[in-house]
Write a protein that holds these residues in place. Structure first.
Motif, PDB file in Angstrom:
ATOM      1  N   GLY A  95       0.791  -1.222   0.000  1.00 44.79           N
ATOM      2  CA  GLY A  95       0.000   0.000   0.000  1.00 44.79           C
ATOM      3  C   GLY A  95       0.814   1.258   0.000  1.00 44.79           C
ATOM      4  N   LYS A  96       0.749   2.010  -1.115  1.00 48.19           N
ATOM      5  CA  LYS A  96       1.454   3.288  -1.213  1.00 48.19           C
ATOM      6  C   LYS A  96       0.540   4.299  -1.876  1.00 48.19           C
ATOM      7  N   ASN A  97       0.942   4.768  -3.056  1.00 51.94           N
ATOM      8  CA  ASN A  97       0.208   5.852  -3.716  1.00 51.94           C
ATOM      9  C   ASN A  97      -1.043   5.391  -4.455  1.00 51.94           C
ATOM     10  N   ASP A  98      -1.196   4.071  -4.631  1.00 48.13           N
ATOM     11  CA  ASP A  98      -2.328   3.596  -5.424  1.00 48.13           C
ATOM     12  C   ASP A  98      -3.591   3.396  -4.583  1.00 48.13           C
ATOM     13  N   MET A  99      -3.553   3.754  -3.301  1.00 47.97           N
ATOM     14  CA  MET A  99      -4.703   3.551  -2.430  1.00 47.97           C
ATOM     15  C   MET A  99      -5.681   4.704  -2.518  1.00 47.97           C
ATOM     16  N   HIS A 100      -6.951   4.365  -2.522  1.00 48.71           N
ATOM     17  CA  HIS A 100      -7.984   5.386  -2.418  1.00 48.71           C
ATOM     18  C   HIS A 100      -7.994   5.921  -0.978  1.00 48.71           C
ATOM     19  N   PRO A 101      -8.351   7.196  -0.770  1.00 51.07           N
ATOM     20  CA  PRO A 101      -8.384   7.745   0.592  1.00 51.07           C
ATOM     21  C   PRO A 101      -9.234   6.931   1.570  1.00 51.07           C
ATOM     22  N   LYS A 102     -10.338   6.318   1.087  1.00 53.04           N
ATOM     23  CA  LYS A 102     -11.174   5.502   1.972  1.00 53.04           C
ATOM     24  C   LYS A 102     -10.421   4.251   2.428  1.00 53.04           C
ATOM     25  N   THR A 103      -9.633   3.676   1.530  1.00 57.49           N
ATOM     26  CA  THR A 103      -8.821   2.516   1.896  1.00 57.49           C
ATOM     27  C   THR A 103      -7.805   2.907   2.958  1.00 57.49           C
ATOM     28  N   LYS A 104      -7.159   4.032   2.738  1.00 60.18           N
ATOM     29  CA  LYS A 104      -6.154   4.513   3.693  1.00 60.18           C
ATOM     30  C   LYS A 104      -6.785   4.803   5.047  1.00 60.18           C
ATOM     31  N   ARG A 105      -8.006   5.332   5.043  1.00 61.52           N
ATOM     32  CA  ARG A 105      -8.691   5.651   6.297  1.00 61.52           C
ATOM     33  C   ARG A 105      -8.966   4.379   7.101  1.00 61.52           C
ATOM     34  N   ILE A 106      -9.375   3.309   6.418  1.00 59.81           N
ATOM     35  CA  ILE A 106      -9.642   2.056   7.114  1.00 59.81           C
ATOM     36  C   ILE A 106      -8.357   1.489   7.718  1.00 59.81           C
ATOM     37  N   LEU A 107      -7.278   1.536   6.965  1.00 62.66           N
ATOM     38  CA  LEU A 107      -5.993   1.055   7.486  1.00 62.66           C
ATOM     39  C   LEU A 107      -5.554   1.873   8.693  1.00 62.66           C
ATOM     40  N   ASN A 108      -5.750   3.183   8.630  1.00 65.25           N
ATOM     41  CA  ASN A 108      -5.387   4.033   9.767  1.00 65.25           C
ATOM     42  C   ASN A 108      -6.236   3.710  10.994  1.00 65.25           C
ATOM     43  N   ASN A 109      -7.526   3.429  10.769  1.00 61.53           N
ATOM     44  CA  ASN A 109      -8.401   3.067  11.890  1.00 61.53           C
ATOM     45  C   ASN A 109      -7.974   1.753  12.535  1.00 61.53           C
ATOM     46  N   LEU A 110      -7.370   0.890  11.729  1.00 62.16           N
ATOM     47  CA  LEU A 110      -6.850  -0.380  12.252  1.00 62.16           C
ATOM     48  C   LEU A 110      -5.445  -0.218  12.845  1.00 62.16           C
ATOM     49  N   GLN A 111      -4.940   1.006  12.848  1.00 61.79           N
ATOM     50  CA  GLN A 111      -3.588   1.349  13.325  1.00 61.79           C
ATOM     51  C   GLN A 111      -2.491   0.764  12.442  1.00 61.79           C
ATOM     52  N   LEU A 112      -2.811   0.518  11.190  1.00 61.81           N
ATOM     53  CA  LEU A 112      -1.833  -0.022  10.235  1.00 61.81           C
ATOM     54  C   LEU A 112      -1.422   1.106   9.290  1.00 61.81           C
ATOM     55  N   ARG A 113      -0.692   2.068   9.833  1.00 64.65           N
ATOM     56  CA  ARG A 113      -0.346   3.259   9.058  1.00 64.65           C
ATOM     57  C   ARG A 113       0.876   3.073   8.178  1.00 64.65           C
ATOM     58  N   SER A 114       1.647   2.040   8.409  1.00 57.16           N
ATOM     59  CA  SER A 114       2.844   1.811   7.589  1.00 57.16           C
ATOM     60  C   SER A 114       2.976   0.320   7.275  1.00 57.16           C
ATOM     61  N   VAL A 115       3.720   0.042   6.222  1.00 58.80           N
ATOM     62  CA  VAL A 115       3.926  -1.339   5.784  1.00 58.80           C
ATOM     63  C   VAL A 115       4.741  -2.089   6.828  1.00 58.80           C
ATOM     64  N   PHE A 116       4.416  -3.372   6.998  1.00 58.32           N
ATOM     65  CA  PHE A 116       5.086  -4.277   7.948  1.00 58.32           C
ATOM     66  C   PHE A 116       4.841  -3.880   9.405  1.00 58.32           C
ATOM     67  N   THR A 117       3.636  -3.372   9.677  1.00 60.38           N
ATOM     68  CA  THR A 117       3.180  -3.249  11.052  1.00 60.38           C
ATOM     69  C   THR A 117       2.053  -4.246  11.264  1.00 60.38           C
ATOM     70  N   GLY A 118       1.907  -4.686  12.521  1.00 61.50           N
ATOM     71  CA  GLY A 118       0.892  -5.679  12.831  1.00 61.50           C
ATOM     72  C   GLY A 118       0.130  -5.326  14.085  1.00 61.50           C
ATOM     73  N   VAL A 119      -1.135  -5.742  14.147  1.00 60.56           N
ATOM     74  CA  VAL A 119      -1.971  -5.481  15.313  1.00 60.56           C
ATOM     75  C   VAL A 119      -2.818  -6.710  15.610  1.00 60.56           C
ATOM     76  N   PHE A 120      -3.142  -6.871  16.890  1.00 60.38           N
ATOM     77  CA  PHE A 120      -4.112  -7.878  17.312  1.00 60.38           C
ATOM     78  C   PHE A 120      -5.499  -7.264  17.260  1.00 60.38           C
ATOM     79  N   ALA A 121      -6.498  -8.092  16.982  1.00 59.66           N
ATOM     80  CA  ALA A 121      -7.876  -7.612  16.946  1.00 59.66           C
ATOM     81  C   ALA A 121      -8.816  -8.754  17.312  1.00 59.66           C
ATOM     82  N   LYS A 122      -9.969  -8.384  17.819  1.00 57.91           N
ATOM     83  CA  LYS A 122     -10.993  -9.370  18.148  1.00 57.91           C
ATOM     84  C   LYS A 122     -11.773  -9.733  16.893  1.00 57.91           C
ATOM     85  N   ALA A 123     -11.959 -11.028  16.674  1.00 55.51           N
ATOM     86  CA  ALA A 123     -12.657 -11.499  15.474  1.00 55.51           C
ATOM     87  C   ALA A 123     -14.146 -11.173  15.576  1.00 55.51           C
ATOM     88  N   THR A 124     -14.600 -10.273  14.712  1.00 61.42           N
ATOM     89  CA  THR A 124     -16.020  -9.911  14.644  1.00 61.42           C
ATOM     90  C   THR A 124     -16.417  -9.765  13.184  1.00 61.42           C
TER      91      THR A 124
END
Length: 247
Positions: A95-124
């Motif tokens: 994910g770099k320049n080819d992402m739509h702003p909505k895609t980037k917003r979802i990644l930011n909400n998941l705290q995945l603001r940069s490549v090769f970062t990882g987060v735990f989340a509850k399966a829902t």
């Protein structure tokens, strides 16, 4: 008085013309640097300055990303595979320049603001809906207890006064989470692994985990889903193999 013969144009050597062209390009770059406040920093190459056609291509790529996101969401759903765990670990792999702003917003909400970062989340259901929208840029699965422990011990940190602080002192954990009966790193790992009652508070305490860039042939840059030979999407239990190579 005889008319003077018409004079021909002066001959200008090719090397002089090239020097003039380079000089004009350099002047253009310096002008841009001054406009951007970058004068005195590393000089930009002519190729680094975006032309109008570059903006058009970038805009088209973002629009295509948006169209494909909508297609993935509207695609007829087969019966979903049974969820094997309440815990999901998500890694952003593209994910770099080819992402739509909505895609980037979802990644930011998941705290995945940069490549090769990882987060735990509850399966829902809402989480998997988000992951479907950003599927070309993430891979995820169900981490086992060993993966959770290794990740927290090696990569775990929190933010204190704007600075990342590794979890080497249980007092830091107790001060932040003691009211939830989480007094040390073992309690923290246990709360994440079993997705306990205070999982949300623990996730707010932890920063997104910064993983190592995988060696060659681990990821191939393919946006196809993992089940079809690509890198993205649900790896289920096989996420643990990727975690061990990036931790």
């Amino acid at each position: 008085m005889a008319e003077e013969e018409a004079k021909g144009l002066d001959y200008i050597p090719e090397i002089v013309l090239k020097k003039r062209k380079n000089r004009d390009e350099l002047a253009f770059i310096r002008k841009k640097q001054l406009e951007l406040g970058n004068f005195g920093k590393k000089k930009k190459k002519v190729s680094d300055i975006k032309r109008p056609e570059d903006f058009v291509l970038e805009f088209r790529a973002k629009e295509i990303d948006m169209i494909r996101m909508k297609q993935r969401v509207k695609r007829p759903k087969s019966s979903p595979p049974p969820v094997k765990s309440d815990l999901v670990f998500i890694i952003r792999i593209q994910g770099k320049n080819d992402m739509h702003p909505k895609t980037k917003r979802i990644l930011n909400n998941l705290q995945l603001r940069s490549v090769f970062t990882g987060v735990f989340a509850k399966a829902t259901d809402s989480l998997f809906q988000k992951l479907l929208k950003v599927q070309p840029y993430v891979t995820y699965g169900y981490p086992n207890d060993k993966s959770v422990k290794d990740l927290i011990y090696k990569k775990g940190y929190t933010i204190i006064e704007g600075n990342p602080v590794p979890l080497t002192d249980n007092n830091i954990i107790e001060q932040a989470l003691g009211e939830h009966k989480i007094f040390g790193i073992e309690d923290l790992v246990n709360e994440i692994a079993r997705v306990g009652d205070h999982f949300r508070e623990v996730m707010k305490f932890l920063g997104p985990l910064k993983l190592n860039k995988p060696v060659a042939d681990v990821l191939h840059g393919k946006k196809q889903v993992f089940s079809e030979g690509g890198d993205t999407g649900n790896r289920e239990d096989k996420i643990n193999d990727l975690i061990s190579k990036m931790n």
